[in-house]
Write an enzyme that holds these catalytic residues in place. Structure first.
Site, short mmCIF file in Angstrom:
data_model
loop_
_atom_site.label_atom_id
_atom_site.label_comp_id
_atom_site.label_asym_id
_atom_site.label_seq_id
_atom_site.Cartn_x
_atom_site.Cartn_y
_atom_site.Cartn_z
N TYR A 22 9.62 6.05 5.64
CA TYR A 22 9.51 7.40 6.47
C TYR A 22 11.03 8.36 6.55
CZ TYR A 22 5.09 5.64 7.02
OH TYR A 22 3.72 5.30 6.75
N HIS A 95 1.48 14.14 3.69
CA HIS A 95 2.17 12.83 3.41
C HIS A 95 4.07 12.57 3.05
CE1 HIS A 95 -1.59 11.26 5.23
NE2 HIS A 95 -1.94 12.25 4.08
C1 DQA Z 1 2.23 8.81 6.77
C2 DQA Z 1 1.00 7.67 5.65
C3 DQA Z 1 -0.31 6.78 6.67
O1 DQA Z 1 -0.94 6.46 5.45
C4 DQA Z 1 0.14 6.01 7.27
O2 DQA Z 1 -0.53 6.21 8.30
C5 DQA Z 1 1.33 7.22 8.67
C6 DQA Z 1 2.36 8.16 7.27
C7 DQA Z 1 2.96 9.40 5.88
O3 DQA Z 1 3.26 10.54 6.62
O4 DQA Z 1 3.46 9.01 4.31
O5 DQA Z 1 1.38 6.95 9.73
O6 DQA Z 1 0.86 10.13 6.73
#
Ligand code: DQA
Length: 136
Positions: A22, A95
């Site tokens: 992230y 995401h």
């Molecule tokens: C997310 C992807 C999801 O699977 C995960 O649970 C997240 C972040 C992303 O931004 O890539 O918390 O939404």
């Protein structure tokens, strides 16, 4: 335009958790960059780890478009899905990671069907791309 960026569960830990997935920037830093990018637009930001609070934010949003990263709720929250389906405000699902290149459980989204579209895999730029889509 007026946008509301909603981040769900665990997104408050962005920049702290799983940096390889992230990134190193905090959610506040990402939001500041989004605000700078959309300097001629009105941007609101909301984050909650609570499913019901996210539903309320969707229900009460007064904006042209919602950009929603529901986090893990994406994969199983029928409550958030129903909230999106209940309002006229269009929602783009976002995401940061490419959920389709990750674990199998992340390949399922129960909200995509009621969203205007889905953007994933572009890190913090996923939010900007999603909001830009409202201007096309
Ligand atoms: C997310 C992807 C999801 O699977 C995960 O649970 C997240 C972040 C992303 O931004 O890539 O918390 O939404």
């Amino acid at each position: 335009m007026k946008f509301l960026f909603i981040n769900g569960v665990n997104l408050n830990l962005t920049g702290i958790r799983e940096k390889g997935v992230y990134g190193e920037q905090t959610l506040d830093e990402i939001n500041a960059q989004i605000k700078a990018h959309f300097k001629d637009d009105e941007c609101g930001f909301f984050q909650s780890n609570c499913e019901g609070e996210i539903c309320t934010a969707i229900q009460t949003a007064k904006c042209d478009g919602i950009i929603l990263n529901a986090g893990a709720y994406t994969h199983y929250s029928y409550a958030i899905r129903d909230a999106i389906a209940s309002v006229a405000t269009p929602v783009v699902e976002v995401h940061m990671s490419n959920v389709h290149s990750r674990e199998q459980f992340r390949h399922t989204s129960v909200i995509s069907e009621v969203c205007k579209g889905v953007i994933c895999g572009f890190g913090k730029n996923s939010y900007i791309l999603a909001a830009e889509s409202f201007k096309l």
